[in-house]
Design a protein around this motif. Structure first.
Motif, mmCIF file in Angstrom:
data_model
loop_
_atom_site.group_PDB
_atom_site.id
_atom_site.type_symbol
_atom_site.label_atom_id
_atom_site.label_comp_id
_atom_site.label_asym_id
_atom_site.label_seq_id
_atom_site.Cartn_x
_atom_site.Cartn_y
_atom_site.Cartn_z
ATOM 1 N N GLN A 166 0.874 -1.112 0.007
ATOM 2 C CA GLN A 166 -0.136 -0.120 -0.102
ATOM 3 C C GLN A 166 0.878 1.420 0.055
ATOM 4 O O GLN A 166 0.484 2.207 -0.499
ATOM 5 C CB GLN A 166 -0.882 0.041 1.283
ATOM 6 N N ARG A 167 2.021 1.287 0.474
ATOM 7 C CA ARG A 167 2.530 2.316 0.593
ATOM 8 C C ARG A 167 3.443 2.848 -0.571
ATOM 9 O O ARG A 167 3.931 4.106 -0.753
ATOM 10 C CB ARG A 167 3.695 2.309 1.897
ATOM 11 N N ALA A 168 3.292 1.868 -1.461
ATOM 12 C CA ALA A 168 4.040 2.125 -2.821
ATOM 13 C C ALA A 168 2.984 2.449 -3.832
ATOM 14 O O ALA A 168 3.181 2.570 -5.212
ATOM 15 C CB ALA A 168 4.827 1.295 -3.256
ATOM 16 N N TYR A 169 1.722 2.184 -3.558
ATOM 17 C CA TYR A 169 0.633 2.091 -4.699
ATOM 18 C C TYR A 169 -0.306 3.111 -4.675
ATOM 19 O O TYR A 169 -1.523 3.064 -4.047
ATOM 20 C CB TYR A 169 -0.172 0.709 -4.383
ATOM 21 N N GLU A 170 -0.001 4.135 -4.989
ATOM 22 C CA GLU A 170 -0.645 5.473 -5.195
ATOM 23 C C GLU A 170 -1.587 5.236 -6.562
ATOM 24 O O GLU A 170 -1.151 4.791 -7.708
ATOM 25 C CB GLU A 170 0.261 6.669 -5.290
ATOM 26 N N SER A 191 -6.242 4.703 1.460
ATOM 27 C CA SER A 191 -5.871 5.621 2.640
ATOM 28 C C SER A 191 -5.251 6.733 1.811
ATOM 29 O O SER A 191 -4.796 6.633 0.669
ATOM 30 C CB SER A 191 -5.057 4.932 3.688
ATOM 31 N N GLY A 192 -5.296 8.049 2.461
ATOM 32 C CA GLY A 192 -4.588 9.132 1.932
ATOM 33 C C GLY A 192 -3.437 9.050 1.777
ATOM 34 O O GLY A 192 -2.386 8.565 2.853
ATOM 35 N N GLY A 193 -2.683 9.329 0.735
ATOM 36 C CA GLY A 193 -1.290 9.452 0.533
ATOM 37 C C GLY A 193 -0.527 10.804 0.811
ATOM 38 O O GLY A 193 -1.275 11.668 0.946
ATOM 39 N N PRO A 194 0.714 10.756 0.479
ATOM 40 C CA PRO A 194 1.469 12.022 0.806
ATOM 41 C C PRO A 194 1.175 13.174 -0.155
ATOM 42 O O PRO A 194 1.164 14.436 0.026
ATOM 43 C CB PRO A 194 2.956 11.647 0.564
ATOM 44 N N ALA A 195 0.502 12.686 -1.549
ATOM 45 C CA ALA A 195 0.149 14.066 -2.400
ATOM 46 C C ALA A 195 -1.216 13.915 -2.378
ATOM 47 O O ALA A 195 -1.965 14.651 -3.306
ATOM 48 C CB ALA A 195 0.444 13.442 -3.788
#
Length: 254
Positions: A166-170, A191-195
């Protein structure tokens, strides 16, 4: 050149021969350096053949008995029966394989999508499926389980191998909307990502679908995107501007 294969296994499938092969120990070079098993990649075909033969040997089957299909992100599953020609099966468009044969290993190719290996050792049935987001949403996991049950499987266990985490799947809003249109409950896999864009939990979604189908299941915990020394990754290759990418192989046999 390193020739020692790295094969990841999981205790949940300890009663059958299985392996999630990393890219280590292969004959390919350049973009495909290592164990690229993708026959549809632009790698040298003889190198891919060498790599697949090494996998077959590690699985204890003849090279011509490493069974794969032409993957198309579908929910279609092939049952490999006695007398079926493995070479012909390789040209069938599908994303799952099941068998009760003991002279073959069934396998899938991935490069971020989920490789799912399944077994009921007591019933003598194994399966493998390629479950990217489209295939998983479309039902390839359930179709593979159903095909195994048609062969007599009742106590199926499954492991999801190296896949994008998940942490790599925007993803985009349209992507998320396609899931929510099927079930609002699928919101929990985003979940909401950094962008500010959604991040999708592909292995979490795969585990949910497996368990809902009555299968005991685990994820190996390996992220393909985040470990370039061990895994090929379609998304990482795209981000790096590469023209092609290698394919990992995951295989299982009785």
């Amino acid at each position: 050149m390193q020739t020692t294969l790295e094969i990841l296994t999981h205790p949940l499938l300890s009663d059958v021969k299985h392996g999630f092969f990393t890219r280590k120990g292969g004959a390919s070079s350049g973009l495909f350096a290592g164990l690229n098993c993708g026959r549809r990649s632009s790698d040298q075909s003889d190198m891919v053949q060498v790599n697949r033969a090494r996998v077959a040997s590690a699985m204890g089957v003849a090279a011509q008995h490493l069974a794969t299909v032409k993957q198309v992100h579908s929910a279609d599953v092939v049952t490999l029966g006695d007398g079926d020609d493995v070479e012909k099966v390789r040209e069938i468009q599908a994303d799952g394989l099941v068998t009760a044969r003991r002279d073959v290993a069934v396998a899938v190719l991935t490069a971020d999508c989920q490789p799912v290996l399944l077994a009921d050792a007591g019933a003598g049935v194994v399966g493998a499926c390629h479950a990217g987001w489209r295939g998983a949403l479309g039902g390839v996991i359930e179709a593979t389980v159903a095909a195994m049950r048609q062969l007599g499987a009742t106590d199926i266990r499954a492991v999801i191998g190296p896949t994008i985490s998940q942490r790599a799947y925007e993803v985009g809003e349209d992507f998320m909307d396609e899931f929510l249109a099927e079930d609002d409950e699928y919101q929990r896999f985003f979940s909401g990502g950094p962008a500010g864009r959604p991040m999708f939990d592909l292995p979490g979604f795969g585990l949910m679908r497996l368990r809902a189908a009555g299968v005991e299941a685990e994820w190996s915990g390996h992220c393909t995107y985040s470990d370039p020394q061990r895994f090929f990754s379609y998304r990482r290759s795209t981000h790096e501007g590469q023209p092609d990418y290698g394919r990992l192989i995951s295989a299982i046999a009785l």
